[in-house]
Design a protein around this motif. Structure first.
Motif, PDB file in Angstrom:
ATOM      1  N   UNK A  50      30.343  25.589  44.383  1.00 24.64           N
ATOM      2  CA  UNK A  50      30.337  26.682  45.361  1.00 24.64           C
ATOM      3  C   UNK A  50      30.667  27.989  44.651  1.00 24.64           C
ATOM      4  N   UNK A  51      29.886  29.027  44.938  1.00 25.82           N
ATOM      5  CA  UNK A  51      30.115  30.335  44.339  1.00 25.82           C
ATOM      6  C   UNK A  51      31.528  30.796  44.658  1.00 25.82           C
ATOM      7  N   UNK A  52      32.214  31.367  43.663  1.00 27.69           N
ATOM      8  CA  UNK A  52      33.571  31.868  43.855  1.00 27.69           C
ATOM      9  C   UNK A  52      33.625  33.379  43.698  1.00 27.69           C
ATOM     10  N   UNK A  53      33.214  33.883  42.521  1.00 29.14           N
ATOM     11  CA  UNK A  53      33.282  35.332  42.301  1.00 29.14           C
ATOM     12  C   UNK A  53      32.348  35.751  41.175  1.00 29.14           C
ATOM     13  N   UNK A  54      32.105  37.077  41.126  1.00 29.37           N
ATOM     14  CA  UNK A  54      31.287  37.649  40.061  1.00 29.37           C
ATOM     15  C   UNK A  54      31.949  38.932  39.588  1.00 29.37           C
ATOM     16  N   UNK A  55      31.995  39.119  38.279  1.00 31.00           N
ATOM     17  CA  UNK A  55      32.528  40.340  37.688  1.00 31.00           C
ATOM     18  C   UNK A  55      31.483  40.885  36.717  1.00 31.00           C
ATOM     19  N   UNK A  56      31.810  41.978  36.071  1.00 28.09           N
ATOM     20  CA  UNK A  56      30.886  42.565  35.096  1.00 28.09           C
ATOM     21  C   UNK A  56      30.670  41.627  33.906  1.00 28.09           C
ATOM     22  N   UNK A  57      31.653  40.749  33.634  1.00 33.63           N
ATOM     23  CA  UNK A  57      31.544  39.881  32.452  1.00 33.63           C
ATOM     24  C   UNK A  57      31.192  38.436  32.764  1.00 33.63           C
ATOM     25  N   UNK A  58      30.953  38.106  34.041  1.00 28.77           N
ATOM     26  CA  UNK A  58      30.594  36.730  34.318  1.00 28.77           C
ATOM     27  C   UNK A  58      30.654  36.347  35.768  1.00 28.77           C
ATOM     28  N   UNK A  59      30.611  35.041  35.977  1.00 28.33           N
ATOM     29  CA  UNK A  59      30.560  34.478  37.317  1.00 28.33           C
ATOM     30  C   UNK A  59      31.367  33.182  37.326  1.00 28.33           C
ATOM     31  N   UNK A  60      31.935  32.832  38.490  1.00 32.04           N
ATOM     32  CA  UNK A  60      32.700  31.587  38.564  1.00 32.04           C
ATOM     33  C   UNK A  60      32.330  30.796  39.813  1.00 32.04           C
ATOM     34  N   UNK A  61      32.547  29.500  39.698  1.00 33.20           N
ATOM     35  CA  UNK A  61      32.256  28.564  40.774  1.00 33.20           C
ATOM     36  C   UNK A  61      33.431  27.622  40.919  1.00 33.20           C
ATOM     37  N   UNK A  62      33.593  27.046  42.113  1.00 32.90           N
ATOM     38  CA  UNK A  62      34.641  26.055  42.342  1.00 32.90           C
ATOM     39  C   UNK A  62      33.990  24.732  42.720  1.00 32.90           C
ATOM     40  N   UNK A  63      34.782  23.682  42.606  1.00 33.98           N
ATOM     41  CA  UNK A  63      34.370  22.318  42.940  1.00 33.98           C
ATOM     42  C   UNK A  63      33.302  21.812  41.973  1.00 33.98           C
ATOM     43  N   UNK A  64      32.524  20.844  42.392  1.00 37.53           N
ATOM     44  CA  UNK A  64      31.473  20.291  41.554  1.00 37.53           C
ATOM     45  C   UNK A  64      31.967  19.171  40.655  1.00 37.53           C
ATOM     46  N   UNK A  65      31.066  18.695  39.813  1.00 39.44           N
ATOM     47  CA  UNK A  65      31.339  17.592  38.901  1.00 39.44           C
ATOM     48  C   UNK A  65      30.958  17.973  37.480  1.00 39.44           C
ATOM     49  N   UNK A  70      36.000  15.457  38.346  1.00 41.77           N
ATOM     50  CA  UNK A  70      36.018  16.441  39.418  1.00 41.77           C
ATOM     51  C   UNK A  70      36.466  17.797  38.866  1.00 41.77           C
ATOM     52  N   UNK A  71      35.685  18.818  39.161  1.00 45.60           N
ATOM     53  CA  UNK A  71      36.006  20.168  38.684  1.00 45.60           C
ATOM     54  C   UNK A  71      36.886  20.909  39.676  1.00 45.60           C
ATOM     55  N   UNK A  72      37.819  21.669  39.139  1.00 44.05           N
ATOM     56  CA  UNK A  72      38.542  22.658  39.930  1.00 44.05           C
ATOM     57  C   UNK A  72      37.670  23.905  39.982  1.00 44.05           C
ATOM     58  N   UNK A  73      37.109  24.245  38.830  1.00 39.71           N
ATOM     59  CA  UNK A  73      36.240  25.411  38.758  1.00 39.71           C
ATOM     60  C   UNK A  73      35.545  25.532  37.425  1.00 39.71           C
ATOM     61  N   UNK A  74      34.574  26.447  37.387  1.00 34.88           N
ATOM     62  CA  UNK A  74      33.808  26.732  36.181  1.00 34.88           C
ATOM     63  C   UNK A  74      33.674  28.246  36.067  1.00 34.88           C
ATOM     64  N   UNK A  75      33.978  28.781  34.886  1.00 32.22           N
ATOM     65  CA  UNK A  75      33.792  30.211  34.616  1.00 32.22           C
ATOM     66  C   UNK A  75      32.726  30.340  33.541  1.00 32.22           C
ATOM     67  N   UNK A  76      31.758  31.205  33.790  1.00 33.62           N
ATOM     68  CA  UNK A  76      30.670  31.424  32.844  1.00 33.62           C
ATOM     69  C   UNK A  76      30.715  32.892  32.441  1.00 33.62           C
ATOM     70  N   UNK A  77      30.895  33.147  31.148  1.00 34.75           N
ATOM     71  CA  UNK A  77      31.070  34.517  30.660  1.00 34.75           C
ATOM     72  C   UNK A  77      29.825  34.974  29.912  1.00 34.75           C
ATOM     73  N   UNK A  78      29.449  36.233  30.184  1.00 35.22           N
ATOM     74  CA  UNK A  78      28.260  36.806  29.571  1.00 35.22           C
ATOM     75  C   UNK A  78      28.604  38.093  28.834  1.00 35.22           C
ATOM     76  N   UNK A  79      27.804  38.395  27.825  1.00 40.42           N
ATOM     77  CA  UNK A  79      27.902  39.644  27.079  1.00 40.42           C
ATOM     78  C   UNK A  79      26.487  40.196  26.973  1.00 40.42           C
ATOM     79  N   UNK A  80      26.309  41.417  27.431  1.00 34.95           N
ATOM     80  CA  UNK A  80      24.982  42.047  27.447  1.00 34.95           C
ATOM     81  C   UNK A  80      23.961  41.103  28.082  1.00 34.95           C
ATOM     82  N   UNK A  81      24.376  40.530  29.207  1.00 32.76           N
ATOM     83  CA  UNK A  81      23.555  39.637  30.014  1.00 32.76           C
ATOM     84  C   UNK A  81      23.108  38.377  29.260  1.00 32.76           C
ATOM     85  N   UNK A  82      23.968  37.895  28.353  1.00 36.26           N
ATOM     86  CA  UNK A  82      23.703  36.648  27.636  1.00 36.26           C
ATOM     87  C   UNK A  82      24.930  35.751  27.745  1.00 36.26           C
ATOM     88  N   UNK A  83      24.718  34.530  28.204  1.00 31.75           N
ATOM     89  CA  UNK A  83      25.808  33.572  28.355  1.00 31.75           C
ATOM     90  C   UNK A  83      26.393  33.210  26.993  1.00 31.75           C
TER      91      UNK A  83
END
Length: 192
Positions: A50-65, A70-83
């Motif tokens: 489930x979508x959690x939040x978005x910032x200038x440097x990335x996006x995060x999600x909660x739950x999932x596998x 079992x995940x608490x959450x996932x944070x994905x960080x980007x630089x110049x629009x590259x993961x």
């Protein structure tokens, strides 16, 4: 002749374990270098996240596998629009067994990627390895438990246990991450 080839192959695997390592390209359907739109589409298509939040440097999600975990959450960080970094925070259902879960994840990564991790386990007095009190030592800040898988393409996977007894698995493209850190330092120093 056939026995000689088998012997040479066995020696190569023994003395050059990274020679046959699978390259890490990312995780959870995301690849290093993916742009934000691709990352969001990948994560949206994965059941349970489930979508959690978005910032200038990335996006995060909660739950999932993450595999069978079992995940608490996932944070994905980007630089110049590259993961460049994917951090997966895992729920530990049985905190006294956190070390078992940690080693299980490390073993699964080792099997998948064919590479030996570097263990970074550090204990402070009065705790020590295999004393039966590792979860307590971690919670109190008397033990740091982590390992790192280093890949030839300057990418890494780290696995560590936090003081809250959660497990974090982080995948990182070190080149993109370094560039993001350098730019962040420059931006932070502008006002000095």
């Amino acid at each position: 002749m056939f026995k000689m080839k088998k012997l040479l192959f066995a020696l190569a695997v023994l003395f050059c374990p990274n020679l046959y390592a699978q390259e890490v390209t990312g995780c959870l359907g995301n690849n290093f270098g993916d742009n934000l739109a691709t990352v969001k589409a990948n994560m949206t298509s994965r059941p349970g996240f489930k979508f959690n939040s978005e910032t200038a440097s990335g996006v995060s999600y909660i739950n999932g596998q993450y595999g069978k975990y079992e995940c608490i959450g996932v944070a994905l960080q980007l630089y110049k629009n590259q993961l460049h970094t994917i951090k997966v925070l895992l729920y530990v259902k049985n905190p006294p067994k956190v070390m078992d879960m940690y080693y299980e994840i490390v073993d699964e990564l080792q099997i998948k990627y064919g590479i030996q991790p570097e263990y970074l386990h550090e204990y402070k007095y009065p705790y020590q390895a295999n004393d039966g009190h590792t979860p307590t030592a971690i919670k109190l800040g008397y033990a740091d438990i982590a390992c790192i898988f280093r890949f030839p393409n300057d990418r890494v996977i780290t696995v560590n246990i936090s003081e809250t007894l959660t497990i974090k698995v982080a995948y990182q493209d070190a080149n993109l991450a370094r560039a993001a850190i350098e730019e962040s330092k420059k931006n932070n120093q502008k006002d000095y």
